[in-house]
Structures are given as C-alpha cells and as structure tokens.
Design a protein around this motif. Structure first.
Motif, short mmCIF file in Angstrom:
data_model
loop_
_atom_site.label_atom_id
_atom_site.label_comp_id
_atom_site.label_asym_id
_atom_site.label_seq_id
_atom_site.Cartn_x
_atom_site.Cartn_y
_atom_site.Cartn_z
N ARG A 107 0.41 0.80 -10.34
CA ARG A 107 1.06 1.39 -9.18
C ARG A 107 0.21 1.22 -7.93
O ARG A 107 0.73 0.98 -6.83
N LEU A 108 -1.11 1.34 -8.10
CA LEU A 108 -2.00 1.20 -6.96
C LEU A 108 -1.96 -0.23 -6.41
O LEU A 108 -1.94 -0.43 -5.19
N THR A 109 -1.93 -1.20 -7.32
CA THR A 109 -1.84 -2.60 -6.90
C THR A 109 -0.52 -2.87 -6.18
O THR A 109 -0.49 -3.56 -5.15
N LYS A 110 0.55 -2.29 -6.69
CA LYS A 110 1.86 -2.46 -6.06
C LYS A 110 1.87 -1.84 -4.66
O LYS A 110 2.39 -2.44 -3.71
N LEU A 111 1.28 -0.66 -4.54
CA LEU A 111 1.19 0.01 -3.23
C LEU A 111 0.39 -0.86 -2.26
O LEU A 111 0.80 -1.07 -1.11
N ARG A 112 -0.75 -1.37 -2.73
CA ARG A 112 -1.60 -2.22 -1.89
C ARG A 112 -0.82 -3.45 -1.40
O ARG A 112 -0.83 -3.77 -0.21
N ASN A 113 -0.16 -4.13 -2.31
CA ASN A 113 0.57 -5.34 -1.95
C ASN A 113 1.73 -5.03 -0.99
O ASN A 113 2.00 -5.79 -0.06
N ASN A 114 2.39 -3.90 -1.22
CA ASN A 114 3.48 -3.51 -0.32
C ASN A 114 2.95 -3.26 1.09
O ASN A 114 3.59 -3.65 2.09
N LEU A 115 1.79 -2.61 1.19
CA LEU A 115 1.22 -2.33 2.51
C LEU A 115 0.80 -3.62 3.21
O LEU A 115 1.05 -3.79 4.42
N ILE A 116 0.20 -4.53 2.47
CA ILE A 116 -0.21 -5.81 3.05
C ILE A 116 1.02 -6.58 3.55
O ILE A 116 1.05 -7.10 4.67
N ASN A 117 2.04 -6.62 2.71
CA ASN A 117 3.26 -7.35 3.09
C ASN A 117 3.97 -6.68 4.25
O ASN A 117 4.53 -7.36 5.13
N GLN A 118 3.96 -5.37 4.26
CA GLN A 118 4.62 -4.63 5.35
C GLN A 118 3.93 -4.89 6.69
O GLN A 118 4.59 -5.17 7.69
N VAL A 119 2.60 -4.81 6.69
CA VAL A 119 1.84 -5.07 7.92
C VAL A 119 1.98 -6.54 8.32
O VAL A 119 2.18 -6.86 9.50
N GLY A 120 1.91 -7.43 7.33
CA GLY A 120 2.04 -8.85 7.63
C GLY A 120 3.37 -9.18 8.27
O GLY A 120 3.43 -9.85 9.31
N GLU A 121 4.45 -8.69 7.68
CA GLU A 121 5.79 -8.95 8.23
C GLU A 121 5.95 -8.32 9.60
O GLU A 121 6.49 -8.96 10.53
N ALA A 122 5.49 -7.09 9.76
CA ALA A 122 5.67 -6.36 11.02
C ALA A 122 4.89 -6.97 12.17
O ALA A 122 5.24 -6.78 13.34
N THR A 123 3.83 -7.73 11.84
CA THR A 123 2.99 -8.29 12.90
C THR A 123 3.26 -9.77 13.14
O THR A 123 2.54 -10.41 13.91
N GLY A 124 4.30 -10.30 12.48
CA GLY A 124 4.69 -11.69 12.74
C GLY A 124 4.19 -12.70 11.74
O GLY A 124 4.25 -13.91 11.98
N GLY A 125 3.71 -12.23 10.57
CA GLY A 125 3.21 -13.14 9.55
C GLY A 125 4.30 -13.60 8.60
O GLY A 125 5.46 -13.17 8.71
N PRO A 126 3.94 -14.45 7.63
CA PRO A 126 4.93 -14.99 6.70
C PRO A 126 5.25 -14.06 5.53
O PRO A 126 6.17 -14.33 4.74
N GLU A 127 4.51 -12.97 5.38
CA GLU A 127 4.74 -12.05 4.27
C GLU A 127 6.12 -11.39 4.38
O GLU A 127 6.66 -11.24 5.48
N LYS A 128 6.64 -10.98 3.23
CA LYS A 128 7.94 -10.31 3.19
C LYS A 128 7.79 -8.98 2.44
O LYS A 128 7.38 -8.95 1.29
N TYR A 129 8.12 -7.90 3.14
CA TYR A 129 8.08 -6.57 2.52
C TYR A 129 9.36 -6.34 1.73
O TYR A 129 10.46 -6.46 2.27
N THR A 130 9.23 -6.03 0.45
CA THR A 130 10.41 -5.85 -0.42
C THR A 130 10.49 -4.44 -0.99
O THR A 130 11.27 -4.18 -1.91
N GLY A 131 9.67 -3.52 -0.46
CA GLY A 131 9.69 -2.15 -0.97
C GLY A 131 10.82 -1.34 -0.38
O GLY A 131 11.69 -1.85 0.33
N LEU A 132 10.80 -0.05 -0.67
CA LEU A 132 11.82 0.87 -0.17
C LEU A 132 11.69 1.05 1.35
O LEU A 132 10.62 0.83 1.92
N SER A 133 12.77 1.48 1.97
CA SER A 133 12.69 1.86 3.39
C SER A 133 11.77 3.07 3.50
O SER A 133 11.55 3.79 2.52
N MET A 134 11.22 3.29 4.67
CA MET A 134 10.30 4.41 4.86
C MET A 134 10.97 5.76 4.58
O MET A 134 10.36 6.66 4.01
N LYS A 135 12.22 5.88 4.97
CA LYS A 135 12.93 7.14 4.73
C LYS A 135 13.10 7.39 3.23
O LYS A 135 12.85 8.49 2.73
#
Length: 272
Positions: free
Chosen positions: A70-98
């Motif tokens: 679960r910790l690894t999944k959380l880490r990867n989700n955060l990396i992908n979320q920041v990457g996508e939000a800042t214009g990188g090639p990563e794709k966030y596939t986790g739940l919406s924040m709400k």
C-alpha cells in the motif's frame, strides 16, 4: 543581383532572430523546472518521511505505512499525480481527491500540516521559491476536495449500527482470547448478563464518541475492583478491540482516537 543577395541575407537573419526569440520565450514546464521524474520522486520520498514523523497527521497514513504494498502504491500515485499536474508524461490513475478522502474527516489544520511537510521536502532539495510556490499552489486547489466539515468521532465510526457491529466482533474476539477470556466467563455463560454487557459497551462507546447513547453502568474503577487486571491483560483487550475495528475497515485516524479514549481508562482498570 547584389541587392537580391542582401535581401536573402536579411530575410535569413530575420527568421533566425524570430526563431531564437520564440525559443527564448517558450516557457519550460514546471515538471522540467522541478527536475523531472527523478527529482519529483526524491521530493515525494522525503515528503512521505516527513508525514510519517508528523504526529499531527501521521494517523491518517498509519494503515498504508504498515503495509509495504500500500505504501508503494501511495508513493507511485503521488509521483504520478505531481508529474501529471506539472506537465510531465506521468499519468495519475488513482481516485479523485474527493473520493480518496471521503469520510477521513480531514480538517484545515490537517491540510495545513500536510502542506508544511511538502514544503519542508521541497526545501531539503533546494527547490527555488518560484517552483515551490507553483507546486504548493497546485496542492491548494485540491483543498476543497480534501477538507471536510468536522464530524464527531461517533459519526466517523458510522453511528450506532457500526458501533454495535464492532462491539459484537469485539466480544467474539475476547471470548476466543485465552489471555483474558476468563474475566468474562461468568457473563458469557449467562445470556442476560452477556446482553447487558454488550449494551453497556455500546452505550459507553456511543456516549464517549459524541453519540446520543447514555452509559448507565458502573464507573470503571468500581466495575473492575478486585479483578486484578494487569497491563498485559489490558493490552490484550486493546488488541481485541483493534482487530474488531480493522475487520470493519475503520480507517486509522478514528481507530486511533477510539483506542486512545480506551487508553485513558487504563488507570481505573489496571491493578484494581
């Protein structure tokens, strides 16, 4: 002919100048300015370490911290979320924040602590102020989907029905726990006494967590007088309640709060 050559040279110089100006004016994405995936990953690792050490909010992440997958999944989700939000090639596939924070009862102070922990991580890697503020600003836009209206612990637990289910499981756990079940043997052998014990526990938890229930039983010191309960017995009781809460997927923060409320009774239960 000479004039034509001058015109060609002038045109070439003009287009070259335009190209250089365009390249100079093309802003770099925040992703690039942060340093890309490697730099973002390092910041997220430090952010997670900061949160884990932050007693203001680490209870929200206790379940993930205790499970490597679960910790690894959380880490990867955060990396992908920041990457996508800042214009990188990563794709966030986790739940919406709400959806991800629904029912967690995250308050503004909790959110502010989270921002502080990310800010410290950015500072550790000397992220410039402009980029730091842009990233923290992106996090701020998520605040409305993360922070919820304050709810009582009773509501967080799910009210009477959820508390009743937890108490039923708790009693089952205690009955099967050879470390402490002898203390409850007399009640277990008498359906009326067992039901009274169950109702007292439900009402006690309900009242202690802000619900409408009213506990009318004996105070803890009187109820446990002469039982010679040790710290080991009390710890076993806490474990059995925690297992009941985990069975019904009560998230870490309200689980810790409820166990903390039980902890305040230790002095009136142990050694009587």
């Amino acid at each position: 002919m000479k004039k034509s050559i001058y015109l060609l040279l002038a045109g070439a110089m003009f287009f070259t100048a335009c190209k250089e100006t365009t390249m100079e004016e093309m802003p770099k994405s925040l992703y690039v300015r942060l340093g890309g995936n490697a730099a973002i990953s390092a910041v997220i690792d430090q952010f997670i370490a900061n949160v884990a050490a932050d007693t203001r909010i680490n209870a929200f992440f206790a379940d993930a911290a205790s499970d490597p997958a679960r910790l690894t999944k959380l880490r990867n989700n955060l990396i992908n979320q920041v990457g996508e939000a800042t214009g990188g090639p990563e794709k966030y596939t986790g739940l919406s924040m709400k959806a991800a924070h629904k029912g967690m009862n995250v308050q503004e102070a909790d959110f502010n602590a989270l921002v502080e922990d990310l800010s410290k991580a950015l500072d550790k890697f000397n992220v410039p102020m402009t980029e730091k503020n842009e990233l923290l600003g992106a996090l701020a836009t998520m605040k409305a989907d993360i922070v919820e209206p304050n709810a009582s612990l009773y509501a967080q637990l799910g009210g009477n029905a959820a508390i009743t289910a937890v108490i039923d499981q708790f009693i089952t756990n205690v009955a099967g726990d050879a470390r402490i079940n002898a203390f409850f043997a007399a009640a277990a052998a008498d359906p009326a006494r067992l039901n009274k014990l169950k109702m007292n526990l439900i009402n006690q938890v309900g009242q202690a967590t802000g619900g409408p229930e009213k506990y009318t039983g004996l105070d803890m010191k009187t109820a446990h007088k002469g039982m010679k309960i040790t710290d080991a017995h009390f710890n076993a009781l806490v474990e059995d309640l925690d297992k009941a809460l985990m069975k019904f997927n009560v998230i870490s923060k309200p689980r810790r709060d409820l166990l903390g409320a039980l902890g305040t009774m230790r002095a009136d239960i142990v050694g009587q």
